[in-house]
Design an enzyme around this catalytic site. Structure first.
Site, PDB file in Angstrom:
ATOM      1  N   HIS A   1     -16.644  40.530  -8.023  1.00 42.29           N
ATOM      2  CA  HIS A   1     -15.737  40.008  -6.999  1.00 42.29           C
ATOM      3  C   HIS A   1     -15.629  38.492  -7.122  1.00 42.29           C
ATOM      4  O   HIS A   1     -16.632  37.786  -7.140  1.00 42.29           O
ATOM      5  CB  HIS A   1     -16.218  40.376  -5.594  1.00 42.29           C
ATOM      6  CG  HIS A   1     -15.373  39.744  -4.525  1.00 42.29           C
ATOM      7  ND1 HIS A   1     -14.032  40.032  -4.384  1.00 42.29           N
ATOM      8  CD2 HIS A   1     -15.669  38.810  -3.578  1.00 42.29           C
ATOM      9  CE1 HIS A   1     -13.540  39.314  -3.389  1.00 42.29           C
ATOM     10  NE2 HIS A   1     -14.508  38.566  -2.896  1.00 42.29           N
TER      11      HIS A   1
ATOM     12  N   ASP B   1     -12.283  32.847   0.779  1.00 41.98           N
ATOM     13  CA  ASP B   1     -12.041  34.106   0.072  1.00 41.98           C
ATOM     14  C   ASP B   1     -10.821  34.787   0.669  1.00 41.98           C
ATOM     15  O   ASP B   1     -10.920  35.472   1.688  1.00 41.98           O
ATOM     16  CB  ASP B   1     -13.269  35.001   0.170  1.00 41.98           C
ATOM     17  CG  ASP B   1     -13.181  36.225  -0.741  1.00 41.98           C
ATOM     18  OD1 ASP B   1     -12.091  36.467  -1.292  1.00 41.98           O
ATOM     19  OD2 ASP B   1     -14.189  36.927  -0.892  1.00 41.98           O
TER      20      ASP B   1
ATOM     21  N   CYS C   1      -8.534  40.484  -5.847  1.00 36.42           N
ATOM     22  CA  CYS C   1      -9.261  39.227  -5.652  1.00 36.42           C
ATOM     23  C   CYS C   1      -8.958  38.171  -6.701  1.00 36.42           C
ATOM     24  O   CYS C   1      -8.791  36.992  -6.377  1.00 36.42           O
ATOM     25  CB  CYS C   1     -10.762  39.481  -5.558  1.00 36.42           C
ATOM     26  SG  CYS C   1     -11.562  40.061  -7.077  1.00 36.42           S
TER      27      CYS C   1
END
Length: 288
Positions: free
Chosen positions: A125, A142, A87
């Site tokens: 995250h 995202d 991420c």
């Protein structure tokens, strides 16, 4: 503080945009559309990124180190070489791209709920909030979550509004904060007749220095799942999702239903799948 960690926290958002090779990135994700800071471009570019660049944690598992979050290193890895990332790498790169196109981007941090079985996880995250001129709400973007029910396209920050991209369904719901602060937002995906929590977040801004600490913890802590086990994920342009977790391959259809799951016992097959199904060129000497 570790010296390598200090070097990762120095760049600010302006520095990241200055270091970006936008043309090479757009070529890598096969994007030839307009370079406009509007919702249509945001959604389409988000999908191009997700369906081109794979999710992987080979640096932590194979090399035993945290990947660099310097934009030059991320570009070399994800854009110039056949590699993916997790991420922090994906969303750092995508945030720089969006800023270069004229979007206002705020980094956020979420608590992953997928697979947590009700346990409260730390906020590790990285996700993004994107302001688009002329739109009534900002968008959640995202490209680094990787999971089968993650976002294919950026979606408006609007509670209860369901989005359908191909056959993948997502929505955001709001939950009261027990401390009386701003409500939490929860990203959900739909599969097998139910909505499933993916992660929860609020709109507190996070900086590159925050992600550097998270990145170091996730990649090097001996109890971190990303340090102990292999994770590879890729979504095809049609929405099919492929994942290797440890030694298990799972293929999920665009609607969230599992169509294949099997254990990979042969190392040669596993390395072959990295190249063929995940479009990853493993580091030299990779042994899994």
């Amino acid at each position: 503080m570790n010296a390598s960690l200090e070097s990762d926290v120095a760049p600010g958002a302006a520095d990241l945009v200055a270091d970006l090779d936008l043309d090479s990135y757009l070529d890598r994700v096969h994007w030839s559309g307009p370079r406009a800071a509007d919702a249509r471009t945001l959604r389409a570019l988000h999908r191009a990124h997700v369906t081109t660049l794979p999710f992987e944690n080979l640096d932590a598992v194979v090399l035993g180190t945290a990947p660099s979050l310097a934009l030059a290193d991320i570009q070399d890895k994800l854009v110039r070489r056949r590699r993916g990332g997790y991420c922090y790498e994906h969303n750092t790169l995508f945030a720089a791209v969006l800023r270069a196109l004229g979007f206002r981007v705020t980094g956020l941090a979420g608590r992953v709920r997928l697979g947590a079985a009700g346990a409260t996880r730390p906020r590790t995250h990285m996700t993004l909030l994107v302001d688009v001129v002329g739109e009534p709400e900002p968008f959640l973007a995202d490209v680094g979550f990787g999971a089968a029910l993650g976002l294919l396209e950026a979606i408006p920050l609007a509670p209860g509004r369901e989005t359908l991209v191909g056959r993948r369904r997502n929505r955001l719901v709001r939950e009261p904060d027990p401390a009386g602060l701003e409500d939490r937002w929860v990203l959900q995906g739909f599969a097998d007749g139910e909505w499933r929590d993916q992660y929860a977040f609020n709109r507190e801004p996070f900086e590159p220095a925050d992600y550097a600490v998270m990145n170091w913890h996730i990649a090097t802590h001996p109890r971190s799942p990303f340090r102990r086990s292999l994770y590879l994920q890729r979504t095809t342009p049609l929405g099919e999702h492929r994942e290797i977790a440890g030694r298990t391959l799972t293929v999920t259809a665009a609607d969230g239903s599992v169509v294949e799951r099997r254990d990979l016992t042969d190392d040669a097959e596993l390395l072959s799948l990295l190249r063929s199904d995940f479009d990853i060129d493993p580091p030299a000497g990779t042994a899994l």
